[in-house]
Design a protein around this motif. Structure first.
Motif, PDB file in Angstrom:
ATOM      1  N   LEU B  53       0.756  -1.391  -0.061  1.00  0.00           N
ATOM      2  CA  LEU B  53      -0.281  -0.114  -0.225  1.00  0.00           C
ATOM      3  C   LEU B  53       0.937   1.464  -0.244  1.00  0.00           C
ATOM      4  CD1 LEU B  53      -2.670   0.630   0.338  1.00  0.00           C
ATOM      5  CD2 LEU B  53      -2.857   0.762   2.410  1.00  0.00           C
ATOM      6  N   ARG B  54       1.961   1.566   1.111  1.00  0.00           N
ATOM      7  CA  ARG B  54       2.731   2.324   0.531  1.00  0.00           C
ATOM      8  C   ARG B  54       3.480   2.716  -0.714  1.00  0.00           C
ATOM      9  NH1 ARG B  54       8.547   1.807   0.959  1.00  0.00           N
ATOM     10  NH2 ARG B  54       9.696   3.873   1.785  1.00  0.00           N
ATOM     11  N   ARG B  55       3.967   1.462  -0.946  1.00  0.00           N
ATOM     12  CA  ARG B  55       4.916   1.980  -2.187  1.00  0.00           C
ATOM     13  C   ARG B  55       3.126   2.582  -3.296  1.00  0.00           C
ATOM     14  NH1 ARG B  55       7.898  -0.995  -6.352  1.00  0.00           N
ATOM     15  NH2 ARG B  55       6.500  -1.384  -8.117  1.00  0.00           N
ATOM     16  N   VAL B  57       0.193   4.513  -2.939  1.00  0.00           N
ATOM     17  CA  VAL B  57       0.396   5.442  -2.175  1.00  0.00           C
ATOM     18  C   VAL B  57       1.323   6.554  -3.035  1.00  0.00           C
ATOM     19  CG1 VAL B  57      -0.049   6.640  -0.711  1.00  0.00           C
ATOM     20  CG2 VAL B  57      -1.482   5.066  -0.590  1.00  0.00           C
ATOM     21  N   LEU B  58       2.714   6.108  -2.535  1.00  0.00           N
ATOM     22  CA  LEU B  58       3.469   7.468  -3.217  1.00  0.00           C
ATOM     23  C   LEU B  58       3.854   6.600  -4.619  1.00  0.00           C
ATOM     24  CD1 LEU B  58       6.887   5.488  -0.621  1.00  0.00           C
ATOM     25  CD2 LEU B  58       5.443   7.742  -0.558  1.00  0.00           C
ATOM     26  N   ILE B  59       3.323   5.773  -5.127  1.00  0.00           N
ATOM     27  CA  ILE B  59       3.575   6.131  -6.945  1.00  0.00           C
ATOM     28  C   ILE B  59       2.192   6.914  -7.416  1.00  0.00           C
ATOM     29  CG2 ILE B  59       3.131   5.096  -9.174  1.00  0.00           C
ATOM     30  CD1 ILE B  59       4.512   2.636  -7.768  1.00  0.00           C
ATOM     31  N   ASN B  61       0.821   9.435  -5.485  1.00  0.00           N
ATOM     32  CA  ASN B  61       1.828  10.256  -5.876  1.00  0.00           C
ATOM     33  C   ASN B  61       2.125  11.329  -6.256  1.00  0.00           C
ATOM     34  OD1 ASN B  61      -0.032  10.640  -3.078  1.00  0.00           O
ATOM     35  ND2 ASN B  61       1.463  10.845  -1.592  1.00  0.00           N
ATOM     36  N   ILE B  98      -5.833   0.909  -4.085  1.00  0.00           N
ATOM     37  CA  ILE B  98      -5.572   1.753  -3.207  1.00  0.00           C
ATOM     38  C   ILE B  98      -6.564   1.243  -1.936  1.00  0.00           C
ATOM     39  CG2 ILE B  98      -5.476   3.942  -1.722  1.00  0.00           C
ATOM     40  CD1 ILE B  98      -4.026   4.371  -3.962  1.00  0.00           C
TER      41      ILE B  98
END
Lengths: 434, 227
Positions: B53-55, B57-59, B61, B98
């Protein structure tokens, strides 16, 4: 000093990629978890009487399979058995307890020694076969006889089904009765005795998931104040929460964020600001955060900027585009304090790891390699040449091996002993005593 | 600032280039490069067991940021103009990743471009499903990464349109076991109907330790969402 001289460097080869490393409270035990769901515990052997100036080595004490791969039938997805984190409980009796977690399930393990066994049973033989009752003519009391030491690990509690997202952190509270577990969007508080429920204390999941722009990346309990914990985010912020203030700690007591330097803004600014680890100092006065390029020390009383910033590998700043492309920019490095909070350590690429002395402001780059693990080897400081002429013994940025990353390191709580995990190799470096 | 140049391209980079100089050609080319890389990354991550999920979200963004920059800056030349709809459809797909929804995220169908000179391995491509009434985008591009940007036919598309021509007969058979699940985030089971086509290769060769995305993108798995 500029070099780390040691009489005892150890190198342990593991079958699987090591995913977490943690000393227990006394430093006597060192636990590692790996991608295959296994936990290996090393024990510090007593110093030899013949050579008291040398530290003893760490030998394998116990190995057990903590987590197995699972299949989530609802989501049609495999749940990895990889151990994300191990945290020890303070020792209260002869047995040792630790928490180990994969993406979804936390387990409490009891590691106990057995060095005696009962012999002289009445109803069965020494090899366990039942004796013919008619042959028994007298009664005897079984006696405890010494046996070879056996170390057993048994799962005492399984804390499951409380996390929808991937667990990134667990942290034992200073009350020694509760602990927290954090995933991407939620943090739960557990009682060590109770497995069928937990309290959700932080929930940042938006009602509309399309609005999600930030996730929780790490969380830790304060070492002394059992009502205080912190959690970090993918946007480079840290929130300190007080559990006495409200049942649901969505509103923080303190909010730590360093204002962005507009001159260094790029497309990758947010990604590199994402905090991969947060650790309180042993004193409880400071906390340290690790983002992609630096380590920052924060005073808990100052929210608007860190008190110290250490560049881990600033030479990578001009390579962020490539590192984004090959995914290295998403690597999550951990960091750790030494026992006296005077030094901090974190990993980098090419099997390099960095140590910073907070008092002298000196730093050193070392390499975890077979060469350095030879007996009496002096760990040679390494240097990455950042431009212009490359000096002898320096390595250029383009020669760095980005597959060799040191994500997990641990520092003995009292002594100058460090454990460094380099992919599937574990290195233990010890300083000479005084 | 130095940057890794896409293969097959030669451009001169001034080291004093100001990163915030919107008019600089390198700024735009970096934007486009990042857009393509991000799209590829997004697709790769869908083939992992469970995308981080972190990845995601970062992509997402990063994509939003690029999108914002692109829409703010007036295009210098035709090469740079792109329909924001491309990005928003990607973002919409990313958002459902997400989403806590247990289903794999819908993917924008992509086809490998013939004879594309790949700026890097596993570049983003566009799938041709015989999409009707739209301009042929098969014009060979010197720089494959431009393909996404130049194809105007995606301008008016919605994700649903992209799946119009897919044969779903196979999928309909499977619907009993896969569709209509209770999901996270307040979605009722009837809202999300998913088609699922098994991927060509059950095991993704994508490994967290590989340095570059591999070319398994040549066999995209098609997973769609009909809202």
């Amino acid at each position: 000093s500029n070099s780390v001289r040691s009489d005892s460097h150890q190198f342990v080869f593991s079958a699987d990629i090591i995913s977490t490393v943690e000393f227990n409270y006394s430093g006597e035990l060192l636990a590692t978890g790996d991608k295959g769901g296994r936990v290996v515990i090393f024990q510090h052997e007593q110093e030899s009487k013949n050579r008291p100036h040398l530290r003893g080595e760490y030998n394998v004490y116990s190995t057990f399979q903590s987590h197995e791969p699972e299949f989530d039938y609802l989501k049609s997805l495999e749940i990895e058995e990889k151990i994300n984190k191990i945290r020890w409980l303070p020792q209260q009796n002869a047995a040792h307890f630790l928490l180990s977690t994969n993406d979804k399930t936390i387990k409490l393990w009891k590691i106990s020694e057995r060095d005696k066994r009962a012999e002289g049973y009445n109803l069965k033989d020494e090899d366990g076969r039942l004796r013919d009752p008619f042959r028994i003519t007298s009664l005897r009391v079984p006696v405890l006889m010494p046996m070879d030491l056996m170390v057993e690990a048994s799962p005492r509690r399984i804390f499951a089904n409380a996390h929808t997202y991937h667990i990134n952190s667990i942290s034992v509270n200073s009350d020694h009765e509760t602990y927290l577990s954090a995933d991407d969007l939620r943090i739960n508080l557990w009682h060590l005795e109770i497995t069928d429920r937990s309290f959700n204390i932080v929930d940042i999941k938006p009602a509309n998931m399309e609005e999600l722009t930030e996730v929780i990346t790490a969380a830790e309990c304060h070492p002394h104040q059992c009502n205080v914990f912190v959690y970090s985010s993918s946007k480079g912020t840290i929130r300190l929460c007080d559990m006495r203030a409200a049942a649901l700690c969505d509103r923080h007591s303190k909010f730590f964020e360093e204002p962005e330097d507009p001159s260094s803004r790029s497309f990758f600014s947010e990604i590199i600001s994402s905090i991969s680890d947060v650790k309180f100092s042993h004193s409880g006065r400071y906390m340290m955060t690790r983002d992609y390029l630096s380590v920052k020390v924060w005073d808990l009383n100052m929210e608007n900027r860190p008190v110290e910033t250490y560049q881990v590998h600033e030479y990578l700043r001009s390579k962020l585009c490539s590192l984004y492309e090959n995914d290295c920019i998403f690597d999550k490095f951990e960091c750790c304090w030494n026992g006296s909070d005077s030094a901090i350590m974190t990993g980098s690429y090419n099997n390099f790891f960095r140590m910073f002395d907070r008092n002298t402001r000196r730093d050193i780059t070392l390499e975890a390699s077979r060469e350095s693990s030879k007996p009496r080897a002096t760990l040679k400081p390494r240097k990455v040449s950042t431009g212009g002429k490359r000096k002898k013994d320096e390595i250029s940025v383009d020669s760095l091996d980005f597959n060799k990353k040191i994500l997990h390191t641990a520092w003995h709580p009292k002594d100058n002993v460090i454990a460094v995990a380099a992919t599937n190799n574990l290195y233990i470096f010890q300083d000479k005593i005084n | 600032m130095t940057m890794m140049m896409p293969r097959g391209q030669k451009r001169k980079l001034s080291t004093e280039e100001d990163a915030s100089d919107y008019r600089a050609p390198t700024w735009e080319s970096q934007q486009q490069f990042l857009l393509t890389v991000s799209l590829n990354k997004y697709q790769c991550s869908q083939q992992l067991r469970e995308p981080s999920l972190r990845r995601s979200v970062l992509i997402a963004n990063t994509l939003r940021q690029i999108s914002l920059q692109m829409s703010m800056v007036p295009s210098v030349n035709a090469e740079v103009s792109q329909p924001p709809a491309v990005i928003s459809s990607i973002l919409a797909a990313l958002d459902s990743t997400i989403d806590g929804n247990p289903q794999p995220a819908p993917r924008i169908p992509l086809r490998p471009l013939e004879n594309m000179s790949k700026p890097y391995e596993g570049s983003v491509a566009l799938v041709n499903h015989g999409l009707r009434d739209h301009g042929d985008c098969r014009e060979q591009q010197e720089d494959g990464s431009m393909e996404v940007m130049r194809s105007s036919y995606l301008g008016d598309f919605t994700v649903e349109d992209l799946f119009q021509d897919i044969d779903t007969s196979l999928v309909d058979m499977d619907m009993g076991g896969i569709g209509h699940r209770s999901t996270e985030g307040g979605h009722s089971a009837g809202d999300d109907l998913f088609m699922y086509l098994p991927p060509f290769s059950p095991h993704s060769p994508f490994s967290p330790h590989s340095l570059t995305p591999t070319s398994q993108n040549a066999h995209p798995a098609l997973i769609g969402q009909l809202a």
